[in-house]
Design a protein around this motif. Structure first.
Motif, PDB file in Angstrom:
ATOM      1  N   ARG A 125       0.759  -1.074  -0.013  1.00 52.76           N
ATOM      2  CA  ARG A 125       0.171   0.017   0.014  1.00 52.76           C
ATOM      3  C   ARG A 125       0.898   1.033  -0.179  1.00 52.76           C
ATOM      4  O   ARG A 125       2.058   1.348   0.531  1.00 52.76           O
ATOM      5  CB  ARG A 125      -0.741   0.009   1.093  1.00 52.76           C
ATOM      6  N   LEU A 126       0.122   2.214  -0.778  1.00 49.52           N
ATOM      7  CA  LEU A 126       0.989   3.703  -0.531  1.00 49.52           C
ATOM      8  C   LEU A 126       0.195   4.403   0.575  1.00 49.52           C
ATOM      9  O   LEU A 126      -0.849   4.468   0.538  1.00 49.52           O
ATOM     10  CB  LEU A 126       0.790   4.421  -1.894  1.00 49.52           C
ATOM     11  N   ILE A 127       1.378   5.233   1.208  1.00 46.31           N
ATOM     12  CA  ILE A 127       0.739   5.948   2.333  1.00 46.31           C
ATOM     13  C   ILE A 127       0.924   7.379   1.866  1.00 46.31           C
ATOM     14  O   ILE A 127       1.997   7.854   1.648  1.00 46.31           O
ATOM     15  CB  ILE A 127       1.446   5.700   3.705  1.00 46.31           C
ATOM     16  N   LYS A 128      -0.287   8.496   1.761  1.00 48.57           N
ATOM     17  CA  LYS A 128       0.026   9.739   1.931  1.00 48.57           C
ATOM     18  C   LYS A 128      -0.413  10.281   3.092  1.00 48.57           C
ATOM     19  O   LYS A 128      -1.496  10.612   3.364  1.00 48.57           O
ATOM     20  CB  LYS A 128      -1.021  10.265   0.571  1.00 48.57           C
ATOM     21  N   PRO A 129       0.793  10.805   3.859  1.00 44.45           N
ATOM     22  CA  PRO A 129       0.382  11.421   5.073  1.00 44.45           C
ATOM     23  C   PRO A 129      -0.455  12.705   5.070  1.00 44.45           C
ATOM     24  O   PRO A 129      -0.404  13.428   4.419  1.00 44.45           O
ATOM     25  CB  PRO A 129       1.865  11.774   5.674  1.00 44.45           C
ATOM     26  N   ASP A 130      -1.396  12.643   6.025  1.00 41.93           N
ATOM     27  CA  ASP A 130      -2.637  13.488   6.350  1.00 41.93           C
ATOM     28  C   ASP A 130      -2.674  13.682   7.879  1.00 41.93           C
ATOM     29  O   ASP A 130      -3.712  13.367   8.314  1.00 41.93           O
ATOM     30  CB  ASP A 130      -3.849  13.202   5.423  1.00 41.93           C
ATOM     31  N   GLY A 145     -15.122   0.503   9.543  1.00 37.51           N
ATOM     32  CA  GLY A 145     -14.938  -0.694   8.711  1.00 37.51           C
ATOM     33  C   GLY A 145     -16.317  -1.083   8.199  1.00 37.51           C
ATOM     34  O   GLY A 145     -17.334  -0.656   8.699  1.00 37.51           O
ATOM     35  N   THR A 146     -16.452  -2.025   7.249  1.00 36.91           N
ATOM     36  CA  THR A 146     -17.646  -2.731   6.799  1.00 36.91           C
ATOM     37  C   THR A 146     -18.189  -3.848   7.569  1.00 36.91           C
ATOM     38  O   THR A 146     -17.464  -4.812   7.901  1.00 36.91           O
ATOM     39  CB  THR A 146     -17.583  -3.168   5.354  1.00 36.91           C
ATOM     40  N   LEU A 147     -19.165  -3.519   8.235  1.00 33.87           N
ATOM     41  CA  LEU A 147     -19.557  -4.452   9.528  1.00 33.87           C
ATOM     42  C   LEU A 147     -20.174  -5.801   9.128  1.00 33.87           C
ATOM     43  O   LEU A 147     -20.283  -6.934   9.751  1.00 33.87           O
ATOM     44  CB  LEU A 147     -20.582  -3.703  10.300  1.00 33.87           C
ATOM     45  N   ASP A 148     -20.676  -5.823   7.750  1.00 31.15           N
ATOM     46  CA  ASP A 148     -20.848  -7.179   7.391  1.00 31.15           C
ATOM     47  C   ASP A 148     -19.738  -7.863   6.549  1.00 31.15           C
ATOM     48  O   ASP A 148     -20.051  -8.998   5.789  1.00 31.15           O
ATOM     49  CB  ASP A 148     -22.263  -7.198   6.437  1.00 31.15           C
ATOM     50  N   HIS A 149     -18.422  -7.577   6.766  1.00 32.51           N
ATOM     51  CA  HIS A 149     -17.601  -8.354   6.242  1.00 32.51           C
ATOM     52  C   HIS A 149     -17.254  -9.469   7.261  1.00 32.51           C
ATOM     53  O   HIS A 149     -16.615  -8.869   8.580  1.00 32.51           O
ATOM     54  CB  HIS A 149     -16.153  -7.431   5.734  1.00 32.51           C
ATOM     55  N   CYS A 225      -5.834  -6.779   1.475  1.00 33.25           N
ATOM     56  CA  CYS A 225      -5.512  -6.014   2.495  1.00 33.25           C
ATOM     57  C   CYS A 225      -6.454  -5.009   3.015  1.00 33.25           C
ATOM     58  O   CYS A 225      -7.313  -4.796   2.499  1.00 33.25           O
ATOM     59  CB  CYS A 225      -4.098  -5.349   2.333  1.00 33.25           C
ATOM     60  N   SER A 226      -6.122  -4.632   4.292  1.00 33.55           N
ATOM     61  CA  SER A 226      -7.047  -3.738   4.838  1.00 33.55           C
ATOM     62  C   SER A 226      -6.937  -2.230   4.655  1.00 33.55           C
ATOM     63  O   SER A 226      -5.872  -1.890   5.181  1.00 33.55           O
ATOM     64  CB  SER A 226      -7.059  -3.852   6.493  1.00 33.55           C
ATOM     65  N   THR A 227      -7.541  -1.754   3.539  1.00 34.18           N
ATOM     66  CA  THR A 227      -7.124  -0.407   3.002  1.00 34.18           C
ATOM     67  C   THR A 227      -7.312   0.632   3.949  1.00 34.18           C
ATOM     68  O   THR A 227      -6.564   1.791   4.041  1.00 34.18           O
ATOM     69  CB  THR A 227      -8.065  -0.309   1.700  1.00 34.18           C
ATOM     70  N   LYS A 228      -8.363   0.434   4.947  1.00 39.27           N
ATOM     71  CA  LYS A 228      -8.559   1.423   5.945  1.00 39.27           C
ATOM     72  C   LYS A 228      -7.294   1.672   6.781  1.00 39.27           C
ATOM     73  O   LYS A 228      -7.138   2.815   7.449  1.00 39.27           O
ATOM     74  CB  LYS A 228      -9.780   0.872   6.867  1.00 39.27           C
ATOM     75  N   GLY A 248      -0.108  -6.677   3.783  1.00 37.13           N
ATOM     76  CA  GLY A 248      -0.094  -5.517   2.513  1.00 37.13           C
ATOM     77  C   GLY A 248       0.625  -4.296   2.975  1.00 37.13           C
ATOM     78  O   GLY A 248       0.736  -3.615   2.077  1.00 37.13           O
ATOM     79  N   TYR A 249       1.571  -4.179   4.023  1.00 34.11           N
ATOM     80  CA  TYR A 249       2.034  -2.849   4.293  1.00 34.11           C
ATOM     81  C   TYR A 249       3.559  -3.144   4.556  1.00 34.11           C
ATOM     82  O   TYR A 249       3.903  -4.027   5.071  1.00 34.11           O
ATOM     83  CB  TYR A 249       1.562  -2.262   5.665  1.00 34.11           C
ATOM     84  N   LEU A 250       4.441  -2.310   4.095  1.00 33.62           N
ATOM     85  CA  LEU A 250       5.820  -2.276   4.416  1.00 33.62           C
ATOM     86  C   LEU A 250       6.261  -0.825   5.034  1.00 33.62           C
ATOM     87  O   LEU A 250       5.661   0.093   4.719  1.00 33.62           O
ATOM     88  CB  LEU A 250       6.722  -2.649   3.146  1.00 33.62           C
ATOM     89  N   TRP A 251       7.287  -0.946   5.811  1.00 35.93           N
ATOM     90  CA  TRP A 251       7.951   0.386   6.071  1.00 35.93           C
ATOM     91  C   TRP A 251       9.162   0.033   6.670  1.00 35.93           C
ATOM     92  O   TRP A 251       9.600  -1.048   6.969  1.00 35.93           O
ATOM     93  CB  TRP A 251       6.877   1.106   7.118  1.00 35.93           C
ATOM     94  N   ASN A 252       9.993   1.231   6.685  1.00 33.24           N
ATOM     95  CA  ASN A 252      11.368   0.885   7.213  1.00 33.24           C
ATOM     96  C   ASN A 252      11.847   1.464   8.576  1.00 33.24           C
ATOM     97  O   ASN A 252      12.559   1.119   9.140  1.00 33.24           O
ATOM     98  CB  ASN A 252      12.319   1.676   6.237  1.00 33.24           C
ATOM     99  N   ASP A 253      10.736   2.347   9.229  1.00 30.63           N
ATOM    100  CA  ASP A 253      11.187   2.654  10.306  1.00 30.63           C
ATOM    101  C   ASP A 253       9.833   3.121  11.103  1.00 30.63           C
ATOM    102  O   ASP A 253       8.707   3.334  10.593  1.00 30.63           O
ATOM    103  CB  ASP A 253      11.698   4.383  10.162  1.00 30.63           C
ATOM    104  N   GLY A 254       9.755   2.662  12.530  1.00 31.27           N
ATOM    105  CA  GLY A 254       8.530   2.834  13.494  1.00 31.27           C
ATOM    106  C   GLY A 254       8.068   1.530  13.670  1.00 31.27           C
ATOM    107  O   GLY A 254       8.502   0.653  12.895  1.00 31.27           O
ATOM    108  N   THR A 255       7.323   1.566  14.729  1.00 33.69           N
ATOM    109  CA  THR A 255       6.823  -0.042  15.138  1.00 33.69           C
ATOM    110  C   THR A 255       5.103   0.300  15.240  1.00 33.69           C
ATOM    111  O   THR A 255       4.726   1.354  15.554  1.00 33.69           O
ATOM    112  CB  THR A 255       7.356  -0.478  16.427  1.00 33.69           C
ATOM    113  N   MET A 256       4.622  -0.728  15.150  1.00 27.19           N
ATOM    114  CA  MET A 256       3.055  -0.858  15.386  1.00 27.19           C
ATOM    115  C   MET A 256       2.676  -1.818  16.285  1.00 27.19           C
ATOM    116  O   MET A 256       3.008  -2.965  16.145  1.00 27.19           O
ATOM    117  CB  MET A 256       2.311  -0.901  13.917  1.00 27.19           C
TER     118      MET A 256
END
Length: 298
Positions: A125-130, A145-149, A225-228, A248-256
């Motif tokens: 996924r691409l991230i556009k900081p906002d 999210g979509t609740l009936d998923h 992947c979870s686009t939200k 579906g996400y990659l990054w080089n710095d930071g933790t979640m």
């Protein structure tokens, strides 16, 4: 244009004959049945590629698994076993008419190889900081999210059950999404839920700016992947999810923070009610947003 059938196939063939074409891209899995209708009519060397959000069999299986436990309305006729068999056979057979598949998560790429797809790749996924003007209320966990998923509802229900059985300060779970019948069902069954319905972008951003945590509970492997999650990262507010949730996400710095189960997820969320730890977590998400792959890199 009709998504299936001869009409769409004729439009594609006509366009491919009007000027040189090297590739035909079919956007999402549901267009795969067009491939056998156009294959023999395409110029020599023209290749068909699916831009896949995941195979239908993946979430269909979750719907079957959850059909007696959650109020999901996904159609499973004539029988779940027969439907699963038909969908699986169809998806495998259609790969014989496809030259390549591009997916949005590693799990789906592996599934495509299992189907027998000739060439497979996945793109993050691409991230556009906002970033939001974040002013947490102090007791809010937010879910959108979509609740009936099935996987979404399953993860949220497991989290609400864990929240109810574990000690700690009271919190509100602010739920955004539809359909309303499921939002009302959640609010009626769980006292911690504030159901807000569906919100437009501006209202959602204003609401999310009050959340201590962006709650993203996924405890199975859905398709795609979870686009939200990209929205939450772009907002740069604290996020708690799982390894399955961040697929579906990659990054080089930071933790979640990644929870192993619903009880662990609730524990992590309660930790982030501490303002000091919440601001540290927010800084990590900001680093993730800044170090996610660029379009040029992808």
């Amino acid at each position: 244009m009709r998504p299936y059938g001869r009409g769409l196939a004729d439009d594609i063939i006509r366009a491919a004959r009007q000027k040189p074409v090297d590739y035909i891209f079919l956007n999402q899995e549901f267009l795969a049945p067009v491939a056998p209708l156009i294959r023999s009519q395409l110029p020599a060397g023209c290749r068909i590629v699916i831009l896949s959000h995941g195979a239908e069999i993946t979430d269909l299986l979750h719907s079957v698994r959850l059909r007696h436990r959650l109020p999901l309305s996904r159609r499973l006729l004539p029988t779940p076993a027969l439907l699963l068999g038909r969908v699986l056979a169809s998806e495998q057979q259609l790969r014989e008419e496809i030259d390549a598949v591009c997916t949005i998560a590693p799990f789906d790429a592996d599934l495509e190889r299992w189907f027998g797809a000739r060439r497979v790749a996945w793109v993050p996924r691409l991230i556009k900081p906002d970033p939001l003007d974040w002013r947490p209320a102090g007791d809010r966990l937010g879910f959108v999210g979509t609740l009936d998923h099935g996987p979404n509802l399953e993860g949220l229900v497991q989290t609400l059950d864990a929240l109810a059985r574990t000690p700690g300060p009271p919190v509100r779970v602010r739920v955004v999404g539809g359909p309303p019948v499921l939002g009302r069902w959640l609010a009626g069954n769980y006292g911690a839920v504030d159901y807000l319905g569906t919100l437009d972008d501006a209202a959602l951003a204003a609401e999310a700016a009050t959340w201590n945590v962006f709650l993203h509970p996924i405890f199975c492997l859905p398709r795609g992947c979870s686009t939200k999650l990209a929205t939450g990262i772009a907002w740069q507010i604290p996020i708690v999810t799982t390894a399955e949730g961040r697929r579906g996400y990659l990054w080089n710095d930071g933790t979640m923070p990644e929870a192993s189960d619903a009880d662990d997820l609730v524990r992590l969320c309660r930790t982030l009610l501490d303002p000091v730890l919440a601001h540290k977590a927010r800084g990590d998400i900001a680093r993730i947003a800044a170090s996610s792959p660029s379009l040029a890199r992808v």
